[in-house]
Write a protein that holds these residues in place. Sequence first.
Motif, PDB file in Angstrom:
ATOM      1  N   CYS A 162       0.850  -1.191   0.000  1.00  0.00           N
ATOM      2  CA  CYS A 162       0.000   0.000   0.000  1.00  0.00           C
ATOM      3  C   CYS A 162       0.886   1.241   0.000  1.00  0.00           C
ATOM      4  CB  CYS A 162      -0.912  -0.004   1.229  1.00  0.00           C
ATOM      5  SG  CYS A 162      -2.001   1.428   1.361  1.00  0.00           S
ATOM      6  N   ASP A 163       0.566   2.199  -0.857  1.00  0.00           N
ATOM      7  CA  ASP A 163       1.281   3.475  -0.909  1.00  0.00           C
ATOM      8  C   ASP A 163       0.580   4.503  -0.025  1.00  0.00           C
ATOM      9  OD1 ASP A 163       2.966   2.340  -2.762  1.00  0.00           O
ATOM     10  OD2 ASP A 163       1.953   3.234  -4.492  1.00  0.00           O
ATOM     11  N   ASN A 218       6.713  -0.271  -2.792  1.00  0.00           N
ATOM     12  CA  ASN A 218       7.735  -0.949  -3.594  1.00  0.00           C
ATOM     13  C   ASN A 218       8.994  -0.100  -3.669  1.00  0.00           C
ATOM     14  OD1 ASN A 218       5.945  -3.124  -4.353  1.00  0.00           O
ATOM     15  ND2 ASN A 218       4.949  -1.684  -5.750  1.00  0.00           N
ATOM     16  N   GLU A 219      10.134  -0.750  -3.555  1.00  0.00           N
ATOM     17  CA  GLU A 219      11.395  -0.023  -3.533  1.00  0.00           C
ATOM     18  C   GLU A 219      11.685   0.682  -4.849  1.00  0.00           C
ATOM     19  OE1 GLU A 219      14.471  -2.674  -2.378  1.00  0.00           O
ATOM     20  OE2 GLU A 219      13.720  -2.936  -0.323  1.00  0.00           O
ATOM     21  N   ASP A 220      11.154   0.142  -5.946  1.00  0.00           N
ATOM     22  CA  ASP A 220      11.424   0.757  -7.252  1.00  0.00           C
ATOM     23  C   ASP A 220      10.418   1.867  -7.574  1.00  0.00           C
ATOM     24  OD1 ASP A 220       9.212  -0.788  -7.547  1.00  0.00           O
ATOM     25  OD2 ASP A 220       9.932  -1.943  -9.270  1.00  0.00           O
TER      26      ASP A 220
END
Length: 797
Positions: free
Chosen positions: A242-243, A254-256
Motif C-alpha cells: 500500500c502506498d 515498492n522499492e522501485d
Amino acid sequence: MRRCAWPLLRLPARAGLVLRHGGAAVARLRPVAAASSFSSSSVGEDGSSRAPDTSLFVPVPLKPVGDGAEEDVGAELTRPLDKGEVLKNLNKFYKRKEIQRLGAENGLDARLFHQAFINFRKYIMESSSVSADLHIILNDICCGHVDDLFPFFLRHAKQIFPMLDCMDDLRKISDLRLPPNWYPDARAIQRKIIFHAGPTNSGKTYHAIQRFLSAKSGIYCGPLKLLAHEIFQKSNDANVPCDLVTGEERVYANEDARQAPHIACTIEMCSTNTPYEVAVIDEIQMIRDPARGWAWTRALLGLCAEEIHVCGEPAAIDLVTELMYTTGEEVEVQNYNRLTPLTVLDHALESLDNLQPGDCVVCFSKNDIYSISRQIEARGLECAVIYGSLPPGTKLEQAKKFNDPNDPCKILVATDAIGMGLNLCIKRIIFNSIVKPTINEKGEKEIDSITTSQALQIAGRAGRYGSSFKQGEVTTMHRDDLMQLKEILNESVRPVRAAGLHPTPEQIEMFAYHLPDATLSNLIDIFVSLSQVDGLYFVCNIDDFKFLADMIQHIPLNLRSRYVFCTAPLNRKEPFVCTTLLKFARQFSRNEPLTFDWLCRHTKWPLAAPKNIKELVHLEAVHDVFDLYLWLSYRFMDMFPDAVLVRDIQKKLDDIIQAGVCNITKLIRASQSAAAPGAAEVVSENFPLSRTKRGTRMVSDRQGVKSTEALSIAVEVPEGRRVKNLKGYRSATRQEDLKSHGRGSLANRLLREGLLTQEMLRQLESEWQDQHRNGTYGLRSKRDDQSSSNETGKKKK
C-alpha cells in the motif's frame, strides 16, 4: 489548521456529458445557503437567474486620451468641443429616466450605471480628443438630442465592465447544478455503495478496511494524515502493499517506486481517474464541512470503484442516498452499535485532585491546555498533551506515552484533536468546557456550545474496544456544565442536509479568459456570486483562498501558479507562515529555485530547544513552513528541488518539539517568569475558563456561580512557599479581591504581565476600600460613577 487544499487534478469538462444507467440528475432550483460570505446561488425562487451582485464588479481603468496621442479628426470635420456645454449635456443625459431604463435593460443596475457614467464623463472631459463619431455627436447634441449618446455610453460601460458582454457565458461556467456529470468515468460503471453507519468505537471502519485489504486493488480516503498513515501501516503489516499519498508526502511500498495496487491518502488527494475494486471514504459526515466538504462530495461522486464503502454517522445516510439517487446508484446501509458501554456520570470532576489514571481532560483552546497541564503537574502527576497545531509525529509520541502501561504518564490533556486519527486508551473523558469557537455558514467566528455530533465524537473516545478499559465514562469539570452536556448528548444528531462544492481550476481559468483584468480574488467573488446550485449542495467557504490571493496579488504569476499558491495548506493566523509563502511566491516569480540553503537561512535552521511557550509556538510554525515547502515541491518540483533534505530536518524538528511538549510545564513557568519576574502568580477557581449557556452566543465569565470550592493547585508566592490548597493562601488584603470576579481576573493578569506588584495591589486595595467606605470615587467618567453606584447597590442588597 487547514491541512489540505483543493485538488490539482484536472477535472473533465462537463459539456455534452450525460448520466448512464438511468441516473437522470434532477436539478432542484431552490437557493441554498452557502458557507461563504457571498451569495451561493444566482437562481431565484421561480428558477430564473437572479441579478448578480454588482458590488463585486471592479471597473477596468481606462485612461483619458492625452495631448498629441492622435490627430483630432472630429475637430477638423466640425469644430472643437465646448467642454462647458458638453458637461451640461452629459449631466442632462444622466438624469434622463429613459436612459436609466435602457441601461437596466443592458445589465446596468443603479450602481453600475452611476459608476459607468462618472467614468464616461471623466473620460470625455479629461481627454484632449475623442473618436470622430463621438466628437460629432457631442457637437450635434447641443440642439438637445442627448439620447443619441447612449450607444457611446454603453460601449464605454462594456469596456470598463467587460462582464456585461459575457454574462451568459459566466453563468454557464459557474453553473454547479449537476455535479454527477463532472465525472464521466464514474458514470460509465455501475458502482455498489455500502454505508457503514454507527457511532465512534462501533467497528464500522474496521469492517470497511477488511474489505479494502481483501480486494485486488483499493483506495482509502481519510480526513487526516494520521488516519491515512495508520491504514498505510496496517496494510503493509498485513502484507498488502500500500502506498501513502498526502499533500506533503509520497511513500511507496515498492522499492522501485512502482505504484502499489492499494493507496491510503488524504481525501483531497484521491484520483477520480484511476479504477479500483474497492474504495473507502471515511468520516462521510464531513461532507457538510464549510471549508473541506467539497472533497467528500468529489470522492463520493467521482471515485471509479466497483464498491464504495462509506463510513460515518447515521445522520448522513439520507443525504448520501439522495446523492446516489441522482447517479442511479442504490445505497446499502449496514448499521453498527457501540462495542463497549459509555456512561455519562452523575457528578462532575470539580477538582483536579479527583483525577484518575486513564482520564482525559478536553479543552477547546491552547491556553486552557497550558493552564490545566501545569495544574496537573503541580500535583506531582505526569500528563501527555495533544492539540491540533502539534506535528503528527509529536501527537503520535504523546499518544504512545499515554497508552504505555509502563509509563508513569496516566493523564491526557487534549483539544478535540483526539476526536479522530488517534487510538487512545481513555477511561474517562472530562470536558473542561462545553463551548468552543466555530465558523458559521457566513464564515464568521462564533463562540457556542458544542454540537451533539462533536460531543459524541469526543465522548466516544472513552472505553475504546480492545483497550484495558471495558467501559467508557464521560463528565465535565464544572458541576453546572454537566446538565447541559447531558442535554447535548441526549439530542438527536442533526441530519446532514447538503454537500460542499467549490470552483475548479478550469472554471477559474475560463472566468479569467472572459475577465482578463480581474484579480484572482475578484474572479472567485464573481464566480460564487453567479454560481447556481441545487438543493443538495452548497458552495464552500473560500475566505482562506481569497486571503492568500489578495496577499500575493502584487506578485507577477501566471493564473495556474497563482491558483496553486492560493490553495496552499496554511493557517492564515500564523504570520511567520504567511510571510514565508509570500517569499516563496516572490522567489518563484523570479524563476529562482528555492534551495535547501535558502530555506535554512530564512528559518534560521538549526534551531535550539524551546525555552518558553513562545519559542515552542514558533517551532510549530517552522514545522508548518517545512510542510508548506514539501507541499509545493510536489507541484513545482524544479522550483522546490530539495524535498528530501527538508524532510530530514523536519524529522529533527519534530524531535525538538516533542522534547518541548514533554517539558511543557517548565516552558509555561519560564514564560510566566519572563512576563512578571518576582511577581506572584495567583490562580483561582473563582476565575474559571469562559463558557456559555446552551443556545447563547456570548461567553460568560461565570459571575455569580454558587459553588465556591477551590481547585487544589500549587501557587507560587514571593517567599517561595508552596501551598496545596488555594483556601490556604487568602490573605486579608486579597480576600475582597478574590470575591470580586472582575477585579481578581484583572489583577491576576496584571501580575502575570509584570504591570502590577504585590505592594501596588495592596495599596490599590486599601484605596478602593477607603473610597467605597466614604462614597468618594475621585475624578472618573460618568459611566464609571454609574457602574460603581450599581456595584455598591448590589453589595448592599
